[in-house]
Design a protein around this motif. Structure first.
Motif, mmCIF file in Angstrom:
data_model
loop_
_atom_site.group_PDB
_atom_site.id
_atom_site.type_symbol
_atom_site.label_atom_id
_atom_site.label_comp_id
_atom_site.label_asym_id
_atom_site.label_seq_id
_atom_site.Cartn_x
_atom_site.Cartn_y
_atom_site.Cartn_z
ATOM 1 N N VAL A 117 78.252 -56.928 104.100
ATOM 2 C CA VAL A 117 79.077 -56.535 102.960
ATOM 3 C C VAL A 117 79.726 -57.789 102.375
ATOM 4 O O VAL A 117 80.421 -58.518 103.082
ATOM 5 N N ILE A 118 79.475 -58.020 101.092
ATOM 6 C CA ILE A 118 80.003 -59.208 100.420
ATOM 7 C C ILE A 118 80.962 -58.766 99.321
ATOM 8 O O ILE A 118 80.584 -57.998 98.428
ATOM 9 N N GLN A 119 82.187 -59.231 99.412
ATOM 10 C CA GLN A 119 83.167 -58.941 98.371
ATOM 11 C C GLN A 119 83.054 -59.992 97.270
ATOM 12 O O GLN A 119 83.079 -61.191 97.545
ATOM 13 N N VAL A 120 82.912 -59.522 96.024
ATOM 14 C CA VAL A 120 82.818 -60.425 94.873
ATOM 15 C C VAL A 120 83.868 -60.024 93.842
ATOM 16 O O VAL A 120 84.467 -58.962 93.923
ATOM 17 N N HIS A 121 84.055 -60.900 92.873
ATOM 18 C CA HIS A 121 85.018 -60.606 91.815
ATOM 19 C C HIS A 121 84.546 -59.421 90.976
ATOM 20 O O HIS A 121 83.345 -59.213 90.779
ATOM 21 N N ALA A 122 85.497 -58.656 90.470
ATOM 22 C CA ALA A 122 85.182 -57.538 89.589
ATOM 23 C C ALA A 122 85.075 -58.014 88.152
ATOM 24 O O ALA A 122 85.782 -58.934 87.723
ATOM 25 N N GLY A 123 84.182 -57.377 87.392
ATOM 26 C CA GLY A 123 84.109 -57.623 85.964
ATOM 27 C C GLY A 123 85.152 -56.795 85.232
ATOM 28 O O GLY A 123 85.988 -56.123 85.853
ATOM 29 N N ARG A 124 85.091 -56.797 83.930
ATOM 30 C CA ARG A 124 86.070 -56.053 83.141
ATOM 31 C C ARG A 124 86.003 -54.555 83.385
ATOM 32 O O ARG A 124 86.992 -53.838 83.203
ATOM 33 N N ASP A 125 84.822 -54.069 83.783
ATOM 34 C CA ASP A 125 84.658 -52.640 84.041
ATOM 35 C C ASP A 125 85.041 -52.244 85.456
ATOM 36 O O ASP A 125 84.897 -51.082 85.839
ATOM 37 N N GLY A 126 85.521 -53.205 86.259
ATOM 38 C CA GLY A 126 85.911 -52.904 87.634
ATOM 39 C C GLY A 126 84.760 -52.931 88.613
ATOM 40 O O GLY A 126 84.963 -52.755 89.815
ATOM 41 N N ARG A 127 83.550 -53.156 88.128
ATOM 42 C CA ARG A 127 82.368 -53.229 88.988
ATOM 43 C C ARG A 127 82.092 -54.684 89.356
ATOM 44 O O ARG A 127 82.624 -55.602 88.728
ATOM 45 N N PRO A 128 81.268 -54.912 90.359
ATOM 46 C CA PRO A 128 80.975 -56.302 90.733
ATOM 47 C C PRO A 128 80.459 -57.117 89.545
ATOM 48 O O PRO A 128 79.559 -56.681 88.824
ATOM 49 N N SER A 129 81.054 -58.281 89.330
ATOM 50 C CA SER A 129 80.608 -59.170 88.269
ATOM 51 C C SER A 129 79.202 -59.663 88.587
ATOM 52 O O SER A 129 78.961 -60.238 89.657
ATOM 53 N N LEU A 130 78.253 -59.446 87.660
ATOM 54 C CA LEU A 130 76.875 -59.841 87.943
ATOM 55 C C LEU A 130 76.726 -61.345 88.086
ATOM 56 O O LEU A 130 75.859 -61.817 88.823
ATOM 57 N N THR A 131 77.553 -62.104 87.392
ATOM 58 C CA THR A 131 77.518 -63.556 87.568
ATOM 59 C C THR A 131 77.808 -63.910 89.020
ATOM 60 O O THR A 131 77.097 -64.738 89.629
ATOM 61 N N HIS A 132 78.826 -63.294 89.601
ATOM 62 C CA HIS A 132 79.172 -63.572 90.993
ATOM 63 C C HIS A 132 78.172 -62.940 91.962
ATOM 64 O O HIS A 132 77.904 -63.492 93.030
ATOM 65 N N VAL A 133 77.620 -61.787 91.569
ATOM 66 C CA VAL A 133 76.581 -61.162 92.391
ATOM 67 C C VAL A 133 75.381 -62.092 92.529
ATOM 68 O O VAL A 133 74.885 -62.354 93.640
ATOM 69 N N LEU A 134 74.900 -62.612 91.411
ATOM 70 C CA LEU A 134 73.725 -63.484 91.438
ATOM 71 C C LEU A 134 74.015 -64.795 92.156
ATOM 72 O O LEU A 134 73.157 -65.321 92.876
ATOM 73 N N THR A 135 75.223 -65.302 91.994
ATOM 74 C CA THR A 135 75.604 -66.522 92.719
ATOM 75 C C THR A 135 75.622 -66.273 94.225
ATOM 76 O O THR A 135 75.142 -67.105 95.008
ATOM 77 N N ALA A 136 76.155 -65.116 94.625
ATOM 78 C CA ALA A 136 76.206 -64.782 96.046
ATOM 79 C C ALA A 136 74.814 -64.635 96.643
ATOM 80 O O ALA A 136 74.541 -65.101 97.756
ATOM 81 N N LEU A 137 73.911 -64.002 95.903
ATOM 82 C CA LEU A 137 72.554 -63.812 96.411
ATOM 83 C C LEU A 137 71.810 -65.142 96.493
ATOM 84 O O LEU A 137 71.074 -65.395 97.463
ATOM 85 N N ARG A 138 72.009 -65.985 95.493
ATOM 86 C CA ARG A 138 71.373 -67.311 95.539
ATOM 87 C C ARG A 138 71.920 -68.113 96.714
ATOM 88 O O ARG A 138 71.182 -68.870 97.361
ATOM 89 N N GLY A 139 73.204 -67.925 97.007
ATOM 90 C CA GLY A 139 73.803 -68.608 98.146
ATOM 91 C C GLY A 139 73.229 -68.159 99.476
ATOM 92 O O GLY A 139 73.344 -68.879 100.474
#
Length: 216
Positions: A117-139
């Motif tokens: 389980v990876i906690q990432v920043h929320a976007g404006r809609d309260g859902r996981p920010s895709l920018t941070h999601v993609l960064t986390a997966l690349r990491g």
């Protein structure tokens, strides 16, 4: 750097992924489903939203003979960690990795099941920010990502201009406006705002049509 993102769609001719009641198995035929498994095998990870996980309880594994050794990491976007520890994904997490991306602290029950389980920043809609999601997966060393849906997840990747390729399987059926669309709201008000792609190929796939596109 982010993973290369492929959006896979399996729809009716009019771009619907399910009837109004949610029935979706199976819109496309056996040949298209087999190619879908080959697409899974060719990517490092496969991603769905928690809505699809709750509705279908999928395994998201490769079940094409000869490709069973090519299992992608299974990824779920799940703001509130609604994925059940008793789901097929969680129950098989120790056999094949499962990542849940959330905006909350990790739920102990999912962690105990073997889910990362990876906690990432929320976007404006309260859902996981895709920018941070993609960064986390690349990491995590994941270079290619197959996005399988549903419509809101597809729209979110398109809205943030993160789709590099489309793999679109169209079945020769029509479901009408009451069917569930393959892509949710994109907030396109003018044609100049539309996401544009270049067709690479279009060929029969059983009774269906398989179209491939890349971003311009």
């Amino acid at each position: 750097m982010r993973p290369r993102v492929t959006l896979k769609l399996a729809t009716s001719l009019d771009g619907r992924i399910a009837t109004a009641s949610g029935e979706s198995q199976w819109i496309t035929g056996e040949a298209a489903r087999a190619e879908g498994h080959r697409l899974r095998a060719s990517h490092d990870a496969i991603l769905i939203g928690v809505g699809t996980a709750l509705a279908d309880d999928p395994l998201l594994t490769v079940r094409q003979p000869g490709l069973e050794h090519r299992q992608p990491v299974r990824v779920v976007l799940d703001s509130r960690q609604r994925l059940s520890p008793g789901s097929k994904l969680a129950l098989t997490a120790r056999e094949s990795p499962v990542i849940v991306l959330t905006v909350q602290l990790p739920a102990p029950a999912l962690v105990r099941a073997g889910v990362e389980v990876i906690q990432v920043h929320a976007g404006r809609d309260g859902r996981p920010s895709l920018t941070h999601v993609l960064t986390a997966l690349r990491g995590r060393g994941l270079i290619s990502l197959l996005v399988e849906g549903g419509g809101e997840v597809a729209a979110s990747f398109l809205r943030c201009d993160a789709v590099d390729r489309l793999e679109w399987f169209r079945a020769p059926i029509l479901l009408g406006a009451e069917g569930r669309p393959c892509v949710g709201t994109l907030a396109v008000e003018e044609l100049g705002q539309a996401r544009r792609f270049r067709r690479l190929a279009a060929e029969p796939c059983g009774d269906d049509l398989w179209e491939r596109y890349e971003r311009l």
